[in-house]
Design an enzyme around this catalytic site. Sequence first.
Site, PDB file in Angstrom:
ATOM      1  N   ASP A  64      28.281  34.053   4.701  1.00 11.08           N
ATOM      2  CA  ASP A  64      27.168  34.954   4.389  1.00 11.08           C
ATOM      3  C   ASP A  64      25.908  34.108   4.319  1.00 11.08           C
ATOM      4  OD1 ASP A  64      28.320  37.600   4.060  1.00 11.08           O
ATOM      5  OD2 ASP A  64      29.332  36.830   2.288  1.00 11.08           O
ATOM      6  N   ARG A 138      17.590  42.530   0.108  1.00 11.20           N
ATOM      7  CA  ARG A 138      18.382  42.210   1.304  1.00 11.20           C
ATOM      8  C   ARG A 138      18.088  43.202   2.429  1.00 11.20           C
ATOM      9  NH1 ARG A 138      24.324  42.396  -0.930  1.00 11.20           N
ATOM     10  NH2 ARG A 138      24.872  41.660   1.176  1.00 11.20           N
ATOM     11  N   HIS A 181      30.850  45.346  -6.152  1.00 12.09           N
ATOM     12  CA  HIS A 181      31.583  44.177  -6.615  1.00 12.09           C
ATOM     13  C   HIS A 181      32.192  44.440  -7.990  1.00 12.09           C
ATOM     14  CE1 HIS A 181      28.786  42.402  -3.672  1.00 12.09           C
ATOM     15  NE2 HIS A 181      29.714  41.488  -3.498  1.00 12.09           N
ATOM     16  N   ASP A 251      35.180  45.326   3.636  1.00 13.95           N
ATOM     17  CA  ASP A 251      34.489  44.431   2.711  1.00 13.95           C
ATOM     18  C   ASP A 251      35.580  43.744   1.891  1.00 13.95           C
ATOM     19  OD1 ASP A 251      32.467  43.087   1.408  1.00 13.95           O
ATOM     20  OD2 ASP A 251      31.328  44.871   0.886  1.00 13.95           O
TER      21      ASP A 251
END
Length: 336
Positions: A64, A138, A181, A251
Amino acid sequence: MSAQPLLMLDVAGQSLTHEDRELLRHPGTGALILFSRNYASPAQLSELVTEIRTESPDILIAVDQEGGRVQRFREGFSRIPPMRCLGALYDRDADAALAASREMGLLMAAELIPHGIDISFAPVLDLDFGASSVIGDRSFHAHADAVVALVAAFIDGMAAAGMAATGKHFPGHGFVQGDSHLELPVDHRSLDEIRAQDMVPFIKLADSLAGMMLAHIVYDQVDAEPAGFSRFWLQNILRGELGYRGLIFSDDLSMEGAAAAGSYAQRAAVALDAGCDMVLVCNNRAGAIDVLRYLEQRPASQVVPASSMRAQQHQVSTAALQAARNTAMRLLEEAK
């Protein structure tokens, strides 16, 4: 033992342990993702990648390296600004922003590929609704058309260096406040609303993306399953409606947004059955081993090979790289 290479896992540190080597040689391991703990310097990174490819020559190696707060390799690499900087510039000077976005894609990819890195999980196609802290800066922009333009330029820069692009997080992570997350967020909008907003960049750029990463989000007006576990999202929408033919990544199955599916083997089974080509298990060695044992028993199926995304190093001039570094520094200075 027979298993298809459907798992992307990680390794412990800056060189390989005996267990790392065994896992890399397992036929169920198809890809590897590196983190900040795996990095000390450019020279060390190259040595680590050489070790990895000695054990698994055809493995896909990822990181990443989006820029901003999501940049795993820092010392010895150019600091890439958060993508919101490009969106802010776009509002002032669209042509300058598109040129800068292409330079950031080029710079990111051109610095990774000589060290043996195949892909960075970038760019982010999520819209900035001002709601999601995990997406936030982001995102390139709040408006879909701006995201399409800026991301297309970024992908063009990556391609010029020889790296394929991975769009994330389909069908869109920017609207929900929850961090997948830490929890399983729920988006209550209708399919028509999502299609008219978040999905626009994915629809328009599907043919330019060799990889696609799914969101661990439930869109409860569309399907009861999180997108990464949903045949409706993967088969009906992504493969069917969008005609997407690239590699589909789950993911990270270690995220809390994936936990409701059960054990790691169960999470992998549901994701693969839904249509993922590669499942990620990061920062949980026991979970990765659980998935590898499951893959030994899983019947073979047709998937898009991860090797299709291996980087091909292209010649990038020193002048072009320096110009991109100058642009990155300027954008970071303007963002202060």
